[in-house]
Write an enzyme that holds these catalytic residues in place. Sequence first.
Site, PDB file in Angstrom:
ATOM      1  N   ASN A  47       1.135  -1.421  -0.073  1.00 42.68           N
ATOM      2  CA  ASN A  47       0.069   0.042  -0.061  1.00 42.68           C
ATOM      3  C   ASN A  47       0.924   1.450  -0.031  1.00 42.68           C
ATOM      4  OD1 ASN A  47       0.803  -0.443   2.636  1.00 42.68           O
ATOM      5  ND2 ASN A  47      -1.272   0.085   3.405  1.00 42.68           N
TER       6      ASN A  47
ATOM      7  N   GLY B 158       3.643  -4.912   7.047  1.00 39.18           N
ATOM      8  CA  GLY B 158       2.711  -5.939   6.020  1.00 39.18           C
ATOM      9  C   GLY B 158       1.596  -6.541   6.954  1.00 39.18           C
ATOM     10  N   GLY B 159       1.241  -7.745   6.665  1.00 41.40           N
ATOM     11  CA  GLY B 159       0.369  -8.395   7.260  1.00 41.40           C
ATOM     12  C   GLY B 159       0.967  -9.313   8.354  1.00 41.40           C
TER      13      GLY B 159
ATOM     14  N   THR C  54       2.249 -12.052   8.171  1.00 41.15           N
ATOM     15  CA  THR C  54       3.416 -12.746   7.682  1.00 41.15           C
ATOM     16  C   THR C  54       4.448 -12.071   8.718  1.00 41.15           C
ATOM     17  OG1 THR C  54       2.852 -12.277   5.530  1.00 41.15           O
ATOM     18  CG2 THR C  54       4.988 -13.155   5.534  1.00 41.15           C
ATOM     19  N   GLY C  55       4.415 -11.109   9.000  1.00 44.63           N
ATOM     20  CA  GLY C  55       5.287 -10.573   9.945  1.00 44.63           C
ATOM     21  C   GLY C  55       5.721 -11.379  11.372  1.00 44.63           C
TER      22      GLY C  55
ATOM     23  N   GLU D 237       5.242  -3.779  11.573  1.00 52.02           N
ATOM     24  CA  GLU D 237       4.166  -3.021  11.577  1.00 52.02           C
ATOM     25  C   GLU D 237       3.106  -3.925  10.835  1.00 52.02           C
ATOM     26  OE1 GLU D 237       1.034  -0.467   9.958  1.00 52.02           O
ATOM     27  OE2 GLU D 237       3.077   0.662   9.529  1.00 52.02           O
TER      28      GLU D 237
ATOM     29  N   CYS E  53      -3.110   0.598   6.955  1.00 49.81           N
ATOM     30  CA  CYS E  53      -2.983  -0.276   8.460  1.00 49.81           C
ATOM     31  C   CYS E  53      -3.756   0.734   9.414  1.00 49.81           C
ATOM     32  CB  CYS E  53      -1.781  -0.261   8.882  1.00 49.81           C
ATOM     33  SG  CYS E  53      -0.561  -1.124   7.681  1.00 49.81           S
ATOM     34  N   THR E  54      -3.650   2.004   9.351  1.00 56.55           N
ATOM     35  CA  THR E  54      -4.258   3.044  10.320  1.00 56.55           C
ATOM     36  C   THR E  54      -5.513   3.631  10.011  1.00 56.55           C
ATOM     37  OG1 THR E  54      -3.098   4.729   9.121  1.00 56.55           O
ATOM     38  CG2 THR E  54      -1.847   3.917  11.033  1.00 56.55           C
TER      39      THR E  54
ATOM     40  N   GLU F 169      -9.851  -6.868   9.891  1.00 61.61           N
ATOM     41  CA  GLU F 169      -9.726  -5.902   9.174  1.00 61.61           C
ATOM     42  C   GLU F 169      -9.783  -6.259   7.874  1.00 61.61           C
ATOM     43  OE1 GLU F 169      -5.804  -3.926   9.046  1.00 61.61           O
ATOM     44  OE2 GLU F 169      -4.642  -6.008   9.098  1.00 61.61           O
TER      45      GLU F 169
ATOM     46  N   ARG G  61      -0.221   7.898  10.469  1.00 61.76           N
ATOM     47  CA  ARG G  61       0.989   7.599  10.820  1.00 61.76           C
ATOM     48  C   ARG G  61       2.101   8.815  11.037  1.00 61.76           C
ATOM     49  NH1 ARG G  61       5.161   5.874   6.569  1.00 61.76           N
ATOM     50  NH2 ARG G  61       3.261   5.801   5.357  1.00 61.76           N
TER      51      ARG G  61
HETATM   52  O1  G3P Z   1      -0.631   0.944   6.056  1.00 58.91           O
HETATM   53  C1  G3P Z   1       0.470   1.610   6.528  1.00 58.91           C
HETATM   54  C2  G3P Z   1       0.274   2.467   7.235  1.00 58.91           C
HETATM   55  O2  G3P Z   1       1.875   2.766   7.959  1.00 58.91           O
HETATM   56  C3  G3P Z   1      -0.167   3.793   7.106  1.00 58.91           C
HETATM   57  O3  G3P Z   1       0.125   4.964   7.004  1.00 58.91           O
HETATM   58  O4  G3P Z   1       0.385   7.416   6.287  1.00 58.91           O
HETATM   59  O5  G3P Z   1      -1.733   6.054   5.855  1.00 58.91           O
HETATM   60  O6  G3P Z   1      -1.329   6.497   7.952  1.00 58.91           O
HETATM   61  P1  G3P Z   1      -0.601   6.192   6.947  1.00 58.91           P
END
Ligand code: G3P
Length: 496
Positions: free
Chosen positions: A169, A245-246, A248-249, A264, A298-299, A391, A451
């Site tokens: 992403n 990533g997902g 897998t981490g 993350e 992710c966020t 998610e 982020r």
């Molecule tokens: O999905 C990854 C994460 O680090 C999101 O970043 O900038 O969209 O909050 P951001």
Amino acid sequence: MAGSGVFAEIIDGDVFNYYADGEWKKSSSGKSVSIINPTTRKVQYKVQACTQEEVNKVMEMAKVAQKAWAKTPLWKRAELLHKAAAILKEHKAPIGECLVKEIAKPAKDSVTEVVRSGDLVSYCAEEGVRLLGQGSFLVSDSFPGNERTKYCLTSKVPLGVVLAIPPFNYPVNLAVSKIGPALIAGNSLVLKPPTQGAVACLHMVHCFHLAGFPKGLINCITGKGSEIGDFLTMHPGVNCISFTGGDTGIAISKKAGMIPLQMELGGKDACIVLEDADLDLVASNIIKGGFSYSGQRCTAVKVVLVMESVADTLVEKVKAKVAKLTVGPPEDNCDITPVVSESSANFIEGLVNDAKQKGATFCQEYKRDGNLIWPLLLDNVRPDMRIAWEEPFGPVLPVIRIGSIEEGIHHCNASNFGLQGCVFTKDINKAMLISDAMETGTVQINSAPARGPDHFPFQGLKDSGIGSQGITNSINMMTKVKSTVINLPTPSYTMG
Ligand code: G3P
């Protein structure tokens, strides 16, 4: 256009090369990996399918290059990073185009990702020269039983070879968030891009090549995870892994050796809405937080926990805004674009079907065409539905109505994730208490999770990750402390 102009040397026929020892190379495997355009669902690009033998060679080169790089003055490292940042920004259009074709990120956001990445690299250079330009000095007599006979000098030294694995992403931004700190701290790099996003990554790496970094310092290996994934992450030549990533981490962290890890791994960010919240502000943030890049962050806001008394009003406001979201191809800058793959779309559909069977209220009709899923708000979601916990990484957002703040906090903390969360209220005291109670790495008060800015600490608790990111924390994480202790024959007190 991808692979043309200054980027012509990174492609051979119709396959993009991998980067090792300062050169663009063809894999001896003779095989390639196809990248499917999420919008057309046809092959857009091909990259080299590297072999384990090639990974071994890259690791050796990275080890040698790192030794010389660690002796390169900090100001010189910073100078090269500034140069790479400028080249990256200069080529925001072709790199942005790759992001549009590989991951269906809206055109405008794709360019923004590249510019943000240039800024991040420059900030790493600035922060690194200051942070690494100083160490600490300790004297021994502060600990009981000691005279002042020992002077301890500490400095930060590089770890060695950093393995950087960014996600689909943000293939450029979350690659440079690892590359910038690693390089300024004196490490070398082996980058393994995600398949979707690999070509954007290769273009970004070429910008570092054009900046003139030494041979072997930055390497980028492409290929099948099944062939080189575990081989890379378990490689004895790796001294640090930075992965986004997902889950897998989680597997990587179990298999990795005794090396520092930065991970993350996603989130289920809750948005807690109190009765006194500014509901227009909340609705705008739910749209931005839940639906930007079609929820593939992710966020992203992944569950709304709203007090029952204001739920009807909030849902109406969000519904009105969802109706205005544009849906279509990334080239047209639509708000909602196709999700990254068919399997991802199928997974999202599975969550939607489960919620339907169990009685969630559909605020819009569910609609899908290929990988394109129309934005969907699901009201009256209950904890027995999968979407309450999993998610979707797509434009589908559940709303859970809560009877008390405690119920909201309980739902948030019962999740196996703990990346970010947000709380909306005009009462700062309540906001602080809720923030303290939420088991997440960050809580945003009166705004959606995010982020950035990229120098802010960024960390996940529980299955959301290990360690803290953000430029300063990443530089620190990619170094180790080295002490030298001077032992004096007699105690020595200042001015004594
Ligand atoms: O999905 C990854 C994460 O680090 C999101 O970043 O900038 O969209 O909050 P951001």
